[in-house]
Design a protein around this motif. Sequence first.
Motif, PDB file in Angstrom:
ATOM      1  N   MET A   1       0.828  -1.173   0.000  1.00  0.00           N
ATOM      2  CA  MET A   1       0.000   0.000   0.000  1.00  0.00           C
ATOM      3  C   MET A   1       0.878   1.245   0.000  1.00  0.00           C
ATOM      4  O   MET A   1       1.767   1.387   0.824  1.00  0.00           O
ATOM      5  CB  MET A   1      -0.900  -0.029   1.230  1.00  0.00           C
ATOM      6  N   THR A   2       0.651   2.151  -0.921  1.00  0.00           N
ATOM      7  CA  THR A   2       1.419   3.380  -1.039  1.00  0.00           C
ATOM      8  C   THR A   2       0.850   4.441  -0.091  1.00  0.00           C
ATOM      9  O   THR A   2      -0.351   4.682  -0.096  1.00  0.00           O
ATOM     10  CB  THR A   2       1.358   3.914  -2.491  1.00  0.00           C
ATOM     11  N   PRO A   3       1.717   5.065   0.737  1.00  0.00           N
ATOM     12  CA  PRO A   3       1.204   6.089   1.638  1.00  0.00           C
ATOM     13  C   PRO A   3       0.711   7.313   0.864  1.00  0.00           C
ATOM     14  O   PRO A   3       1.257   7.669  -0.169  1.00  0.00           O
ATOM     15  CB  PRO A   3       2.402   6.446   2.517  1.00  0.00           C
ATOM     16  N   THR A   4      -0.328   7.927   1.377  1.00  0.00           N
ATOM     17  CA  THR A   4      -0.867   9.140   0.766  1.00  0.00           C
ATOM     18  C   THR A   4       0.053  10.309   1.099  1.00  0.00           C
ATOM     19  O   THR A   4       0.409  10.490   2.263  1.00  0.00           O
ATOM     20  CB  THR A   4      -2.279   9.431   1.314  1.00  0.00           C
ATOM     21  N   PRO A   5       0.434  11.112   0.098  1.00  0.00           N
ATOM     22  CA  PRO A   5       1.295  12.263   0.392  1.00  0.00           C
ATOM     23  C   PRO A   5       0.571  13.255   1.302  1.00  0.00           C
ATOM     24  O   PRO A   5      -0.645  13.403   1.226  1.00  0.00           O
ATOM     25  CB  PRO A   5       1.570  12.887  -0.972  1.00  0.00           C
ATOM     26  N   LEU A   6       1.337  13.903   2.155  1.00  0.00           N
ATOM     27  CA  LEU A   6       0.757  14.883   3.067  1.00  0.00           C
ATOM     28  C   LEU A   6       0.479  16.193   2.341  1.00  0.00           C
ATOM     29  O   LEU A   6       1.230  16.589   1.446  1.00  0.00           O
ATOM     30  CB  LEU A   6       1.711  15.139   4.233  1.00  0.00           C
ATOM     31  N   VAL A  24       2.151  22.666   8.721  1.00  0.00           N
ATOM     32  CA  VAL A  24       1.464  21.589   9.431  1.00  0.00           C
ATOM     33  C   VAL A  24       0.744  20.719   8.413  1.00  0.00           C
ATOM     34  O   VAL A  24       0.196  21.224   7.433  1.00  0.00           O
ATOM     35  CB  VAL A  24       0.438  22.172  10.431  1.00  0.00           C
ATOM     36  N   ALA A  25       0.746  19.428   8.642  1.00  0.00           N
ATOM     37  CA  ALA A  25      -0.030  18.488   7.820  1.00  0.00           C
ATOM     38  C   ALA A  25      -0.714  17.504   8.760  1.00  0.00           C
ATOM     39  O   ALA A  25      -0.159  17.118   9.787  1.00  0.00           O
ATOM     40  CB  ALA A  25       0.863  17.746   6.839  1.00  0.00           C
ATOM     41  N   ILE A  26      -1.918  17.118   8.412  1.00  0.00           N
ATOM     42  CA  ILE A  26      -2.675  16.167   9.217  1.00  0.00           C
ATOM     43  C   ILE A  26      -2.885  14.899   8.405  1.00  0.00           C
ATOM     44  O   ILE A  26      -3.353  14.951   7.270  1.00  0.00           O
ATOM     45  CB  ILE A  26      -4.032  16.765   9.640  1.00  0.00           C
ATOM     46  N   SER A  27      -2.510  13.788   9.002  1.00  0.00           N
ATOM     47  CA  SER A  27      -2.700  12.492   8.373  1.00  0.00           C
ATOM     48  C   SER A  27      -3.884  11.816   9.041  1.00  0.00           C
ATOM     49  O   SER A  27      -3.847  11.529  10.238  1.00  0.00           O
ATOM     50  CB  SER A  27      -1.434  11.646   8.548  1.00  0.00           C
ATOM     51  N   LEU A  28      -4.940  11.600   8.290  1.00  0.00           N
ATOM     52  CA  LEU A  28      -6.158  10.998   8.843  1.00  0.00           C
ATOM     53  C   LEU A  28      -6.209   9.512   8.533  1.00  0.00           C
ATOM     54  O   LEU A  28      -7.113   9.018   7.885  1.00  0.00           O
ATOM     55  CB  LEU A  28      -7.394  11.718   8.301  1.00  0.00           C
ATOM     56  N   THR A  29      -5.212   8.806   9.018  1.00  0.00           N
ATOM     57  CA  THR A  29      -5.153   7.353   8.850  1.00  0.00           C
ATOM     58  C   THR A  29      -5.854   6.696  10.027  1.00  0.00           C
ATOM     59  O   THR A  29      -6.550   7.365  10.789  1.00  0.00           O
ATOM     60  CB  THR A  29      -3.691   6.900   8.786  1.00  0.00           C
ATOM     61  N   ARG A  30      -5.654   5.436  10.187  1.00  0.00           N
ATOM     62  CA  ARG A  30      -6.239   4.727  11.316  1.00  0.00           C
ATOM     63  C   ARG A  30      -5.799   5.333  12.648  1.00  0.00           C
ATOM     64  O   ARG A  30      -6.536   5.352  13.621  1.00  0.00           O
ATOM     65  CB  ARG A  30      -5.848   3.254  11.260  1.00  0.00           C
ATOM     66  N   HIS A  31      -4.576   5.853  12.692  1.00  0.00           N
ATOM     67  CA  HIS A  31      -4.045   6.545  13.864  1.00  0.00           C
ATOM     68  C   HIS A  31      -3.682   7.961  13.430  1.00  0.00           C
ATOM     69  O   HIS A  31      -2.565   8.197  12.956  1.00  0.00           O
ATOM     70  CB  HIS A  31      -2.806   5.826  14.407  1.00  0.00           C
ATOM     71  N   PRO A  32      -4.624   8.921  13.547  1.00  0.00           N
ATOM     72  CA  PRO A  32      -4.367  10.284  13.072  1.00  0.00           C
ATOM     73  C   PRO A  32      -3.100  10.877  13.696  1.00  0.00           C
ATOM     74  O   PRO A  32      -2.840  10.671  14.879  1.00  0.00           O
ATOM     75  CB  PRO A  32      -5.598  11.063  13.520  1.00  0.00           C
ATOM     76  N   THR A  33      -2.322  11.569  12.876  1.00  0.00           N
ATOM     77  CA  THR A  33      -1.103  12.222  13.346  1.00  0.00           C
ATOM     78  C   THR A  33      -1.027  13.629  12.772  1.00  0.00           C
ATOM     79  O   THR A  33      -1.534  13.901  11.687  1.00  0.00           O
ATOM     80  CB  THR A  33       0.160  11.438  12.937  1.00  0.00           C
ATOM     81  N   ILE A  34      -0.368  14.503  13.529  1.00  0.00           N
ATOM     82  CA  ILE A  34      -0.129  15.873  13.100  1.00  0.00           C
ATOM     83  C   ILE A  34       1.372  15.984  12.867  1.00  0.00           C
ATOM     84  O   ILE A  34       2.188  15.613  13.716  1.00  0.00           O
ATOM     85  CB  ILE A  34      -0.598  16.872  14.177  1.00  0.00           C
ATOM     86  N   HIS A  35       1.746  16.487  11.696  1.00  0.00           N
ATOM     87  CA  HIS A  35       3.146  16.607  11.295  1.00  0.00           C
ATOM     88  C   HIS A  35       3.505  18.090  11.239  1.00  0.00           C
ATOM     89  O   HIS A  35       2.729  18.905  10.737  1.00  0.00           O
ATOM     90  CB  HIS A  35       3.361  15.993   9.909  1.00  0.00           C
ATOM     91  N   ILE A  36       4.696  18.432  11.738  1.00  0.00           N
ATOM     92  CA  ILE A  36       5.181  19.811  11.760  1.00  0.00           C
ATOM     93  C   ILE A  36       6.560  19.825  11.099  1.00  0.00           C
ATOM     94  O   ILE A  36       7.387  18.953  11.370  1.00  0.00           O
ATOM     95  CB  ILE A  36       5.336  20.331  13.213  1.00  0.00           C
TER      96      ILE A  36
END
Length: 64
Positions: A1-6, A24-36
Amino acid sequence: MTPTPLTWIKSSYSGNDGPDCVEVAISLTRHPTIHIRDSKNKDAARLEFTDGAWSDFLEFAVGR
């Protein structure tokens, strides 16, 4: 599975042709994460927070 670009969002304090700040980018995967990241050095190290840790940080930062 290819990760979705932020999708990165630049801080409102960063100008289009002035000094940059953070993005800032928000990844709404099974475990949401905030990237800075530093918008001046996009390939440098990044910070990554769980949604709970980010909420705790914001609560602390605004003094509530």
